[in-house]
Design a protein around this motif. Structure first.
Motif, mmCIF file in Angstrom:
data_model
loop_
_atom_site.group_PDB
_atom_site.id
_atom_site.type_symbol
_atom_site.label_atom_id
_atom_site.label_comp_id
_atom_site.label_asym_id
_atom_site.label_seq_id
_atom_site.Cartn_x
_atom_site.Cartn_y
_atom_site.Cartn_z
ATOM 1 N N SER A 121 -24.216 15.790 35.337
ATOM 2 C CA SER A 121 -25.882 15.984 35.853
ATOM 3 C C SER A 121 -26.460 14.545 35.628
ATOM 4 C CB SER A 121 -26.146 17.056 35.524
ATOM 5 O OG SER A 121 -25.811 18.232 35.818
ATOM 6 N N ILE A 122 -26.258 14.118 34.292
ATOM 7 C CA ILE A 122 -26.856 12.836 34.028
ATOM 8 C C ILE A 122 -26.466 11.631 34.771
ATOM 9 C CG2 ILE A 122 -27.138 11.209 32.447
ATOM 10 C CD1 ILE A 122 -26.929 13.635 30.230
ATOM 11 N N LEU A 123 -25.049 11.693 35.082
ATOM 12 C CA LEU A 123 -24.552 10.584 35.821
ATOM 13 C C LEU A 123 -25.014 10.572 37.170
ATOM 14 C CD1 LEU A 123 -22.484 8.112 35.755
ATOM 15 C CD2 LEU A 123 -20.755 9.736 36.563
ATOM 16 N N SER A 124 -25.368 11.658 37.675
ATOM 17 C CA SER A 124 -25.811 11.860 39.239
ATOM 18 C C SER A 124 -27.405 11.268 39.156
ATOM 19 C CB SER A 124 -25.754 13.307 39.489
ATOM 20 O OG SER A 124 -26.342 13.542 40.821
ATOM 21 N N LEU A 125 -27.952 11.664 37.928
ATOM 22 C CA LEU A 125 -29.247 11.132 38.032
ATOM 23 C C LEU A 125 -29.313 9.549 37.902
ATOM 24 C CD1 LEU A 125 -31.109 13.777 35.722
ATOM 25 C CD2 LEU A 125 -31.838 13.326 38.174
ATOM 26 N N ALA A 126 -28.321 9.179 37.049
ATOM 27 C CA ALA A 126 -28.473 7.520 36.648
ATOM 28 C C ALA A 126 -28.107 6.923 37.822
ATOM 29 C CB ALA A 126 -27.516 7.386 35.434
ATOM 30 N N THR A 127 -27.157 7.202 38.716
ATOM 31 C CA THR A 127 -26.763 6.666 39.949
ATOM 32 C C THR A 127 -27.569 6.652 41.120
ATOM 33 O OG1 THR A 127 -25.028 8.301 40.391
ATOM 34 C CG2 THR A 127 -24.316 6.662 39.157
ATOM 35 N N ALA A 128 -28.553 7.790 41.112
ATOM 36 C CA ALA A 128 -29.297 7.966 42.391
ATOM 37 C C ALA A 128 -30.277 6.686 42.638
ATOM 38 C CB ALA A 128 -30.221 9.227 42.153
ATOM 39 N N ARG A 129 -30.526 6.263 43.886
ATOM 40 C CA ARG A 129 -31.340 5.435 44.063
ATOM 41 C C ARG A 129 -32.456 5.787 45.032
ATOM 42 N NH1 ARG A 129 -29.719 3.875 40.076
ATOM 43 N NH2 ARG A 129 -28.663 1.932 39.281
ATOM 44 N N ASP A 130 -33.788 5.526 44.587
ATOM 45 C CA ASP A 130 -34.735 5.641 45.690
ATOM 46 C C ASP A 130 -36.045 4.579 45.164
ATOM 47 O OD1 ASP A 130 -37.547 6.763 46.798
ATOM 48 O OD2 ASP A 130 -36.008 7.980 47.827
ATOM 49 N N PRO A 131 -36.672 3.961 46.378
ATOM 50 C CA PRO A 131 -37.402 3.072 45.873
ATOM 51 C C PRO A 131 -38.851 3.467 45.015
ATOM 52 C CG PRO A 131 -37.019 2.655 48.228
ATOM 53 C CD PRO A 131 -36.102 3.786 47.695
ATOM 54 N N LEU A 132 -38.843 4.563 45.438
ATOM 55 C CA LEU A 132 -39.844 5.479 44.469
ATOM 56 C C LEU A 132 -39.457 6.561 43.668
ATOM 57 C CD1 LEU A 132 -42.736 5.861 47.419
ATOM 58 C CD2 LEU A 132 -42.281 3.746 45.793
ATOM 59 N N SER A 133 -38.621 6.228 42.610
ATOM 60 C CA SER A 133 -38.258 7.181 41.694
ATOM 61 C C SER A 133 -39.184 7.246 40.383
ATOM 62 C CB SER A 133 -36.782 6.865 41.214
ATOM 63 O OG SER A 133 -36.125 6.960 42.349
ATOM 64 N N VAL A 134 -39.439 8.625 40.174
ATOM 65 C CA VAL A 134 -40.545 8.665 38.969
ATOM 66 C C VAL A 134 -39.880 9.565 37.918
ATOM 67 C CG1 VAL A 134 -42.845 9.719 38.390
ATOM 68 C CG2 VAL A 134 -42.745 8.575 40.549
ATOM 69 N N SER A 135 -40.150 9.017 36.820
ATOM 70 C CA SER A 135 -39.329 9.804 35.558
ATOM 71 C C SER A 135 -40.425 10.109 34.655
ATOM 72 C CB SER A 135 -38.199 9.156 34.913
ATOM 73 O OG SER A 135 -37.190 8.851 35.767
ATOM 74 N N ILE A 136 -40.641 11.379 34.286
ATOM 75 C CA ILE A 136 -41.604 11.886 33.327
ATOM 76 C C ILE A 136 -40.899 12.727 32.035
ATOM 77 C CG2 ILE A 136 -43.822 13.214 33.082
ATOM 78 C CD1 ILE A 136 -44.515 12.542 35.815
ATOM 79 N N TYR A 137 -41.422 12.295 31.167
ATOM 80 C CA TYR A 137 -40.980 13.152 29.622
ATOM 81 C C TYR A 137 -42.234 13.716 29.236
ATOM 82 C CZ TYR A 137 -36.164 11.217 30.401
ATOM 83 O OH TYR A 137 -35.086 10.997 30.830
ATOM 84 N N LEU A 138 -42.430 15.006 28.823
ATOM 85 C CA LEU A 138 -43.408 15.596 28.406
ATOM 86 C C LEU A 138 -43.270 16.458 27.300
ATOM 87 C CD1 LEU A 138 -46.293 16.573 28.897
ATOM 88 C CD2 LEU A 138 -45.538 18.351 30.368
ATOM 89 N N PRO A 139 -43.602 16.239 25.955
ATOM 90 C CA PRO A 139 -43.602 17.171 24.845
ATOM 91 C C PRO A 139 -44.172 18.554 25.330
ATOM 92 C CG PRO A 139 -44.457 15.074 24.018
ATOM 93 C CD PRO A 139 -44.564 14.980 25.460
ATOM 94 N N THR A 140 -43.546 19.607 25.162
ATOM 95 C CA THR A 140 -44.112 20.923 25.219
ATOM 96 C C THR A 140 -44.130 22.025 24.214
ATOM 97 O OG1 THR A 140 -41.850 21.704 26.405
ATOM 98 C CG2 THR A 140 -43.549 20.763 27.603
ATOM 99 N N SER A 141 -44.128 22.971 24.324
ATOM 100 C CA SER A 141 -44.151 24.081 23.232
ATOM 101 C C SER A 141 -43.559 25.280 23.954
ATOM 102 C CB SER A 141 -45.524 24.496 22.770
ATOM 103 O OG SER A 141 -45.568 25.506 21.640
ATOM 104 N N PRO A 142 -42.566 26.007 23.057
ATOM 105 C CA PRO A 142 -42.055 27.318 23.853
ATOM 106 C C PRO A 142 -42.983 28.538 23.721
ATOM 107 C CG PRO A 142 -41.183 26.780 21.522
ATOM 108 C CD PRO A 142 -42.060 25.569 22.207
ATOM 109 N N LEU A 143 -44.376 28.060 22.949
ATOM 110 C CA LEU A 143 -45.274 29.322 22.901
ATOM 111 C C LEU A 143 -46.076 29.403 24.261
ATOM 112 C CD1 LEU A 143 -46.377 28.532 19.315
ATOM 113 C CD2 LEU A 143 -44.891 30.223 20.177
ATOM 114 N N PRO A 144 -46.183 30.312 24.964
ATOM 115 C CA PRO A 144 -46.801 30.383 26.349
ATOM 116 C C PRO A 144 -48.292 30.076 26.206
ATOM 117 C CG PRO A 144 -45.316 32.285 25.847
ATOM 118 C CD PRO A 144 -45.340 31.659 24.610
#
Length: 388
Positions: free
Chosen positions: A11-34
């Motif tokens: 899955s990571i390799l599939s993401l790493a090899t994907a190409r699109d001129p407008l590719s946005v990657s977001i990492y967000l700290p979250t909490s398991p507490l609802p």
């Protein structure tokens, strides 16, 4: 309770090899507490605003930018999802697709816009997945638990698993006798074990060995081809007897001691995670020692140009990357020459991320770690398949 979606290497390799001129990657700290999900949703809206700013700054089509923001807006509106989170959230979006992963690792917030996805932080979960099996082994019972980054361990039903020592040894659990013969001397009728050998403490050890072999036979189809640690919970002498007949190559040397019949599954899981931390720490220490040896022989490097070329030509054996550092720029697809940029924008991408992608394609072993675990203390380090 944490809810996770740890990506596979494929899955990571599939993401790493994907190409699109407008590719946005977001990492967000979250909490398991609802009750803390609303703060995460607000933080994500701010990150989307930053991605939109970067896209428009390089002249991206406003309709395609709108398609990205609308997809994330619909995702933010999915309140049911936001009550089932883990410690971090990774989002990968283009004008036509959106993928998310809930991760057990606490990652730093990041927004990356390029013609490819930013996958380096995602490798942390794949490097140390916090996944294991626990075999709770007692003379009167045995159970197998699957441990993941979730708070709740899962019991696994195993076909052919003996219920106890008597069952594993083919004995009558009530009378402690072989069901095919009751003689007290010579060989039990039809049996393969001399009746004299199953007397007293020594005989009990023989039964425990037979029990252990029966467990190994039952587990073999499940564990065939796996590389997940198996951790034993139990007491002596049964633990040592089981280890003497076990064939699984990833059996952990550490043991959860005590009678597992008296230890709840959740406590076994907590102890297993501490053992996993020890396993990973020892693995990293050995790798750092190996890096030092290789470096002395010209088969390791922390130089950006050298490592980029090695990744381009499939020469990296093991790659360490700091999951929190990014170096903007580009790498030539043919020569591996690096051009470092001063600004991280929608034109540039992370060169360490690109090194990681090329290393993935060539089957390199990759460790996404914290800065203190990278040999040399830089953003990356690599051992090489042959001397530079």
């Amino acid at each position: 309770m944490q809810h996770t979606d740890i990506p596979s290497r494929d899955s990571i390799l599939s993401l790493a090899t994907a190409r699109d001129p407008l590719s946005v990657s977001i990492y967000l700290p979250t909490s398991p507490l609802p009750q803390e999900s609303e703060a995460s949703r607000i933080a994500l809206r701010n990150q989307v605003d930053e991605a939109q700013r970067q896209l428009l700054a390089v002249g991206a089509d406003k309709r395609e930018v709108a398609a990205i923001t609308e997809q994330i807006g619909d995702f933010i509106a999915d309140r049911a999802f936001w009550t089932h989170l883990s410690n971090s959230l990774a989002i990968f979006v283009t004008p036509t697709s959106l993928k998310t992963y809930r991760l057990p690792n606490r990652l730093e917030a990041a927004v990356e816009v390029a013609d490819r996805f930013y996958v380096k932080p995602l490798m942390r979960a794949a490097t140390f997945p916090q996944t294991a099996y626990v075999l709770a082994l007692a003379q009167n019972s045995v159970r197998l638990l699957e441990i993941s980054a979730d708070d709740v361990p899962h019991r696994i039903t195993v076909d052919g698993m003996p219920e106890n020592v008597a069952d594993g040894a083919g004995l009558d659990p009530i009378a402690g006798r072989s069901p095919v013969g009751h003689q007290t001397g010579g060989r039990a009728g039809g049996g393969n074990t001399p009746a004299g050998r199953v007397q007293g403490a020594e005989g009990q050890k023989v039964r425990m060995a037979e029990y252990s072999r029966a467990i190994v036979r039952a587990l073999r189809p499940l564990f065939n081809g796996l590389n997940v640690p198996l951790i034993i919970a139990g007491a002596e002498p049964l633990v040592s007897i089981f280890r003497s007949v076990a064939t699984y190559p990833h059996l952990a040397s550490q043991t959860i001691t005590g009678n597992p019949e008296e230890i709840p599954d959740a406590d076994l899981a907590a102890s297993a995670r501490l053992i996993l931390d020890e396993i990973y720490a020892a693995q990293l220490a050995a790798l750092r020692d190996n890096f030092a040896d290789r470096h002395a022989n010209g088969r390791a490097s922390t130089d950006l140009s050298d490592v980029a070329r090695a990744a381009t030509f499939g020469a990296i054996e093991t790659l360490f990357v700091d999951i929190d550092r990014s170096i903007p720029g580009r790498i030539d697809s043919e020569s591996g020459a690096v051009t470092v940029a001063e600004e991280d924008n929608a034109v540039n991408y992370g060169v360490v991320d690109e090194i990681l992608r090329r290393a993935l394609l060539s089957g390199s072993q990759i460790f996404a770690v914290r800065a203190e675990d990278v040999p040399g203390g830089g953003a990356f380090a690599a051992t090489l398949r042959f001397a530079a």
